[in-house]
Design a protein around this motif. Structure first.
Motif, mmCIF file in Angstrom:
data_model
loop_
_atom_site.group_PDB
_atom_site.id
_atom_site.type_symbol
_atom_site.label_atom_id
_atom_site.label_comp_id
_atom_site.label_asym_id
_atom_site.label_seq_id
_atom_site.Cartn_x
_atom_site.Cartn_y
_atom_site.Cartn_z
ATOM 1 N N ASP A 12 14.740 8.146 -9.418
ATOM 2 C CA ASP A 12 15.340 7.599 -10.639
ATOM 3 C C ASP A 12 14.576 7.957 -11.900
ATOM 4 O O ASP A 12 14.993 7.603 -12.996
ATOM 5 C CB ASP A 12 15.494 6.074 -10.534
ATOM 6 C CG ASP A 12 14.168 5.345 -10.447
ATOM 7 O OD1 ASP A 12 13.217 5.922 -9.897
ATOM 8 O OD2 ASP A 12 14.081 4.192 -10.921
ATOM 9 N N THR A 36 20.324 12.704 -7.522
ATOM 10 C CA THR A 36 20.803 11.404 -7.966
ATOM 11 C C THR A 36 19.610 10.514 -8.278
ATOM 12 O O THR A 36 18.496 10.768 -7.807
ATOM 13 C CB THR A 36 21.681 10.731 -6.887
ATOM 14 O OG1 THR A 36 22.138 9.460 -7.369
ATOM 15 C CG2 THR A 36 20.902 10.507 -5.597
ATOM 16 N N ASP A 38 20.099 7.047 -7.916
ATOM 17 C CA ASP A 38 20.575 5.757 -7.428
ATOM 18 C C ASP A 38 20.647 5.759 -5.901
ATOM 19 O O ASP A 38 21.126 6.727 -5.290
ATOM 20 C CB ASP A 38 21.957 5.461 -8.019
ATOM 21 C CG ASP A 38 22.517 4.128 -7.568
ATOM 22 O OD1 ASP A 38 22.199 3.113 -8.211
ATOM 23 O OD2 ASP A 38 23.253 4.096 -6.560
ATOM 24 N N ASP A 41 24.247 5.913 -4.389
ATOM 25 C CA ASP A 41 24.769 7.271 -4.552
ATOM 26 C C ASP A 41 24.166 8.223 -3.527
ATOM 27 O O ASP A 41 24.846 9.124 -3.023
ATOM 28 C CB ASP A 41 24.464 7.797 -5.966
ATOM 29 C CG ASP A 41 25.355 7.174 -7.024
ATOM 30 O OD1 ASP A 41 26.377 6.559 -6.657
ATOM 31 O OD2 ASP A 41 25.034 7.304 -8.222
ATOM 32 N N GLY A 62 19.748 -0.100 -6.944
ATOM 33 C CA GLY A 62 20.948 -0.230 -6.127
ATOM 34 C C GLY A 62 20.648 -0.424 -4.663
ATOM 35 O O GLY A 62 21.130 -1.364 -4.029
ATOM 36 N N LYS A 177 29.918 -3.873 -7.057
ATOM 37 C CA LYS A 177 29.164 -2.726 -6.540
ATOM 38 C C LYS A 177 29.349 -2.558 -5.038
ATOM 39 O O LYS A 177 29.400 -1.436 -4.524
ATOM 40 C CB LYS A 177 27.659 -2.889 -6.838
ATOM 41 C CG LYS A 177 27.249 -2.680 -8.283
ATOM 42 C CD LYS A 177 25.766 -2.976 -8.458
ATOM 43 C CE LYS A 177 25.332 -2.860 -9.916
ATOM 44 N NZ LYS A 177 25.337 -1.477 -10.408
#
Length: 218
Positions: A12, A36, A38, A41, A62, A177
């Motif tokens: 991240d 990515t 996340d 993801d 996440g 989510k």
């Protein structure tokens, strides 16, 4: 070393990710690179792309990297997973091995060791960063104590909701989510609070920081 047709890089921190990606691109064995910042993801990308290797930060929003690694391995055990971490403590390495990781690399050493770690993992070896004492990790794992046991009393869904709560997400946001109802989130939150003996959000945040689910930004 066999060819890495697809590689997923999950971190991240954009600058760190760009630096690692530059090093990976210089390796002739690496083909397409997906990236990515996340955790959720990363799981979805792995499901969609079936990569050869995933290079995965432990601290991801996440869904933390340990949970991501476990889910990826459950989806496809042939995918190699190399963890990146700021932590050299044996409890983190033990949790990574338990999640099914093939390698564990300290971030401070990543630029010097990355190619070596990737080659080892792709050759079927379990790679441990030079900055980590392997004997300490072995003793810790054998004794089966520490942070990872505290997390074991929670289900994977409860751990995920704990992380999302600690990251400051409201109940409705968590439900959206995870594609579940608000009532389901509230039920999981009540259950995890009972299991941990923690009955307020600040307490959950402190617990999540202590066990490494999220970083302390203060």
């Amino acid at each position: 070393m066999k060819h890495i047709h697809k590689l997923i890089l999950a971190d991240d921190h954009t600058l760190v990710r760009e630096g690692i990606k530059t090093l990976i691109k210089a390796m002739p064995e690496v083909g397409e690179i997906f990236e990515t910042g996340d955790g959720l993801d990363a799981v979805n990308l792995a499901r969609q792309e079936s990569p050869t290797l995933v290079v995965l930060d432990i601290t991801l929003p996440g869904l933390n990297g340990l949970e991501v690694a476990q889910r990826i391995k459950q989806q496809n055990s042939a995918i190699k997973v190399l963890m990146l971490s700021m932590h050299a403590g044996p409890e983190y390495v033990a949790r990574a091995w338990k999640a099914g990781a093939d390698g564990y690399l300290i971030k401070d050493s990543a630029f010097a060791e990355l190619a070596t770690a990737i080659k080892a993992v792709m050759n079927g070896e379990q790679y441990l960063s030079q900055d980590v004492d392997a004997e300490v990790v072995k003793r810790f794992t054998k004794e089966k104590r520490g942070m990872h046991q505290e997390l074991d009393i929670l289900t994977p869904r409860q751990r995920q909701i704990l992380q999302l709560i600690a990251e400051g997400n409201a109940t409705r946001d968590i439900a959206d989510k995870l594609f579940v109802s608000v009532k389901t989130v509230e039920s999981h939150r009540a259950q995890l609070m009972d299991r941990l003996g923690i009955h307020d959000v600040p307490g959950l945040v402190r617990f999540a920081i202590r066990i490494g689910l999220i970083e302390n930004e203060s």
